[in-house]
Write a protein that holds these residues in place. Structure first.
Motif, PDB file in Angstrom:
ATOM      1  N   ALA A 160      29.711 -30.053 -16.496  1.00  0.00           N
ATOM      2  CA  ALA A 160      29.676 -30.884 -15.296  1.00  0.00           C
ATOM      3  C   ALA A 160      30.916 -30.670 -14.441  1.00  0.00           C
ATOM      4  O   ALA A 160      30.858 -30.720 -13.221  1.00  0.00           O
ATOM      5  N   ILE A 161      32.075 -30.440 -15.093  1.00  0.00           N
ATOM      6  CA  ILE A 161      33.328 -30.175 -14.375  1.00  0.00           C
ATOM      7  C   ILE A 161      33.984 -28.958 -15.004  1.00  0.00           C
ATOM      8  O   ILE A 161      34.130 -28.877 -16.224  1.00  0.00           O
TER       9      ILE A 161
ATOM     10  N   THR B 288      22.634 -27.650 -11.868  1.00  0.00           N
ATOM     11  CA  THR B 288      21.588 -28.237 -12.696  1.00  0.00           C
ATOM     12  C   THR B 288      21.863 -29.701 -13.032  1.00  0.00           C
ATOM     13  O   THR B 288      21.016 -30.379 -13.604  1.00  0.00           O
ATOM     14  N   TYR B 289      23.034 -30.190 -12.665  1.00  0.00           N
ATOM     15  CA  TYR B 289      23.387 -31.568 -12.987  1.00  0.00           C
ATOM     16  C   TYR B 289      22.835 -32.561 -11.965  1.00  0.00           C
ATOM     17  O   TYR B 289      22.890 -33.754 -12.159  1.00  0.00           O
ATOM     18  N   GLY B 290      22.325 -32.062 -10.850  1.00  0.00           N
ATOM     19  CA  GLY B 290      21.736 -32.927  -9.853  1.00  0.00           C
ATOM     20  C   GLY B 290      22.767 -33.577  -8.955  1.00  0.00           C
ATOM     21  O   GLY B 290      23.938 -33.690  -9.302  1.00  0.00           O
ATOM     22  N   GLY B 291      22.323 -34.012  -7.770  1.00  0.00           N
ATOM     23  CA  GLY B 291      23.222 -34.668  -6.834  1.00  0.00           C
ATOM     24  C   GLY B 291      24.191 -33.698  -6.193  1.00  0.00           C
ATOM     25  O   GLY B 291      24.192 -32.508  -6.459  1.00  0.00           O
ATOM     26  N   GLY B 292      25.031 -34.223  -5.313  1.00  0.00           N
ATOM     27  CA  GLY B 292      26.002 -33.377  -4.634  1.00  0.00           C
ATOM     28  C   GLY B 292      27.140 -32.977  -5.554  1.00  0.00           C
ATOM     29  O   GLY B 292      27.640 -33.793  -6.331  1.00  0.00           O
ATOM     30  N   ARG B 293      27.528 -31.727  -5.494  1.00  0.00           N
ATOM     31  CA  ARG B 293      28.636 -31.215  -6.282  1.00  0.00           C
ATOM     32  C   ARG B 293      29.630 -30.537  -5.357  1.00  0.00           C
ATOM     33  O   ARG B 293      29.295 -30.109  -4.264  1.00  0.00           O
TER      34      ARG B 293
ATOM     35  N   THR C 286      30.722 -29.246 -10.825  1.00  0.00           N
ATOM     36  CA  THR C 286      31.858 -29.291  -9.894  1.00  0.00           C
ATOM     37  C   THR C 286      32.955 -28.388 -10.425  1.00  0.00           C
ATOM     38  O   THR C 286      33.303 -28.447 -11.599  1.00  0.00           O
ATOM     39  N   ILE C 287      33.521 -27.546  -9.547  1.00  0.00           N
ATOM     40  CA  ILE C 287      34.553 -26.636 -10.005  1.00  0.00           C
ATOM     41  C   ILE C 287      35.846 -26.834  -9.208  1.00  0.00           C
ATOM     42  O   ILE C 287      35.831 -27.167  -8.025  1.00  0.00           O
TER      43      ILE C 287
ATOM     44  N   SER D 154      25.658 -28.645  -2.051  1.00  0.00           N
ATOM     45  CA  SER D 154      27.052 -28.640  -2.468  1.00  0.00           C
ATOM     46  C   SER D 154      27.990 -28.816  -1.286  1.00  0.00           C
ATOM     47  O   SER D 154      27.682 -28.425  -0.161  1.00  0.00           O
ATOM     48  N   VAL D 155      29.157 -29.389  -1.579  1.00  0.00           N
ATOM     49  CA  VAL D 155      30.260 -29.431  -0.633  1.00  0.00           C
ATOM     50  C   VAL D 155      31.224 -28.330  -1.039  1.00  0.00           C
ATOM     51  O   VAL D 155      31.796 -28.368  -2.132  1.00  0.00           O
ATOM     52  N   CYS D 156      31.388 -27.342  -0.202  1.00  0.00           N
ATOM     53  CA  CYS D 156      32.240 -26.197  -0.507  1.00  0.00           C
ATOM     54  C   CYS D 156      33.491 -26.261   0.366  1.00  0.00           C
ATOM     55  O   CYS D 156      33.394 -26.393   1.590  1.00  0.00           O
ATOM     56  N   VAL D 157      34.659 -26.181  -0.273  1.00  0.00           N
ATOM     57  CA  VAL D 157      35.926 -26.226   0.446  1.00  0.00           C
ATOM     58  C   VAL D 157      36.798 -25.078  -0.051  1.00  0.00           C
ATOM     59  O   VAL D 157      36.999 -24.919  -1.254  1.00  0.00           O
ATOM     60  N   ALA D 158      37.327 -24.293   0.887  1.00  0.00           N
ATOM     61  CA  ALA D 158      38.205 -23.185   0.526  1.00  0.00           C
ATOM     62  C   ALA D 158      39.453 -23.225   1.393  1.00  0.00           C
ATOM     63  O   ALA D 158      39.396 -23.541   2.578  1.00  0.00           O
ATOM     64  N   GLY D 159      40.586 -22.896   0.779  1.00  0.00           N
ATOM     65  CA  GLY D 159      41.841 -22.798   1.507  1.00  0.00           C
ATOM     66  C   GLY D 159      42.620 -21.597   1.020  1.00  0.00           C
ATOM     67  O   GLY D 159      42.656 -21.332  -0.191  1.00  0.00           O
TER      68      GLY D 159
END
Length: 411
Positions: free
Chosen positions: A76-77, A147-152, A112-113, A189-194
């Protein structure tokens, strides 16, 4: 402290410790971690249940061969970096790191990673310091199964994944030269990169432990490119130096200061969601109900090309993108910042530099490419220049050409 002479001693003393030790370690030479994994197939990194809380002295040496693979990706994480987390009082100092994904190919992750070269996440009431640390390489991530469902969330920083729930973080004279590639993301998914840090986040916990939070960057840079493709309901926020900064209910006060920093990497994002944002330096500054104070000063976005496809100029800025400040909950100060006035933003050049002659808006003060190659632009005291210290920064590369050319480097 404990001396580290090779990959085996690194694993024995640090990677295999499996907990929140506070012992000090130091590198005695360059070490190569290529091929070293634990029993789960994960790379040899600090993976203790609580963060490493000692002093890690690099003595100027290099850690190479770190492949941040997925290992057991069905979690999950998932946290991936040389140090997955740091404990209170931790200090990382004076080393270089080389990272990649296996065979330089994209890896597939689930859940979530938190993905960073040096540090994955900080999520405890800690005070940490990182100084004179640099990372270079390639980080590539492919389709996220979810596969965990919901927003990640996928939080990917060249140097640092996510900072949350902290008392104080001080990052000084550090750099990230990591190219980030994210592909085939199709879910919500919410993807954030910096280029340096993916996200600073404070929210939804007991503020008495963390407020006021202090986060300082001084004399740092990022030079890696960010490339991403997401579809469906996924969103992508990408900033050359930092992806986003936010503060939500229950977190109290957070003060973020970024001073004497620059970014030079290009950003190419394909993301249909309207809430995707990109910016040369800081992509998104957002606050909900608590107090977030952000100051970015004497800094530079010298990228040559940033683009969000489909094109949406409202969500693509040359220097920074942020919500409208509110007096009671949110303050952002942009002071004496510059930007490459030839930077392409969605294939066009921002032309209204008359609106910002002091570097106080989301576009930054425009400086032509030739002006960026003049040391005085960087060293002259503000407001004529950025006021950077030649004892800390090397500007010799500005006068070179071809493959010998480079932007300012840390000494």
């Amino acid at each position: 402290g404990n001396r580290i002479y090779d990959a085996n001693s690194f694993y024995t003393l640090l990677g295999g410790a499996g907990g929140g030790v506070t012992e000090n370690y130091s590198l005695a030479c360059d070490i190569d971690l290529a091929g070293y994994t634990d029993s789960a197939g994960d790379p040899i990194t600090w993976q203790g249940p609580s963060g490493y809380g000692g002093h890690f002295y690099g003595n100027g040496y290099t850690i190479s061969g770190l492949e941040l693979n997925s290992g057991d990706a069905s979690q999950a994480i998932k946290k991936m970096a040389l140090f997955q987390s740091l404990g209170d009082g931790a200090v990382l100092e004076n080393f270089n790191l080389e990272v990649s994904t296996p065979n330089n190919q994209p890896i597939t992750l689930d859940g979530t990673i938190y993905f960073g070269g040096v540090l994955a996440t900080v999520n405890d009431p800690v005070t940490i310091t990182i100084r004179k640390v640099g990372v270079k390489g390639e980080l590539k991530i492919a389709e996220k199964k979810n596969t965990y469902g919901g927003g990640r969330a996928m939080l990917i920083g060249g140097f640092f994944g996510e900072a949350s729930r902290f008392r104080e973080i001080h990052i000084e004279e550090c750099y990230s030269a990591v190219n980030i590639t994210l592909s085939s993301v199709t879910d919500n998914s919410v993807c954030v990169a910096g280029g340096f840090l993916a996200r600073q986040w404070q929210g939804n916990y007991d503020s008495t432990q963390y407020s006021p939070g202090v986060f300082n960057f001084v004399n740092c840079y990022s030079s890696g490119n960010i490339t991403g493709t997401v579809s469906g309901t996924a969103s992508f926020t990408a900033g050359g130096f930092i992806g986003d900064m936010r503060c939500k209910t229950g977190s109290g006060i957070t003060n973020v200061t970024i001073d004497n920093c620059y970014t030079s990497g290009n950003i190419q994002v394909n993301a249909p969601a309207q809430n995707s944002r990109i910016a040369g330096f800081a992509a998104y500054v957002f606050n909900n109900e608590d107090m977030l104070n952000v100051t970015i000063k004497n800094s530079a976005a010298i990228n040559t090309d940033i683009s969000l496809n489909p094109s949406n100029d409202a969500f693509a800025k040359r220097f920074a993108s942020h919500d409208a400040p509110t007096a009671e909950h949110f303050a952002i100060t942009l002071q004496n910042n510059i930007a490459n006035n030839a930077m392409l933003i969605n294939n066009a050049v921002y032309t209204d530099d008359s609106n910002d002659l002091t570097g106080t808006t989301v576009q930054g003060k425009g400086v032509p490419p030739d002006g960026l190659k003049v040391p005085a632009t960087w060293t002259t005291a503000a407001p004529g220049g950025l006021g950077w210290d030649p004892a800390i920064w090397d500007f010799d590369g500005l006068s070179k050409s071809g493959s010998a050319f480079y932007w300012p480097r840390l000494r």
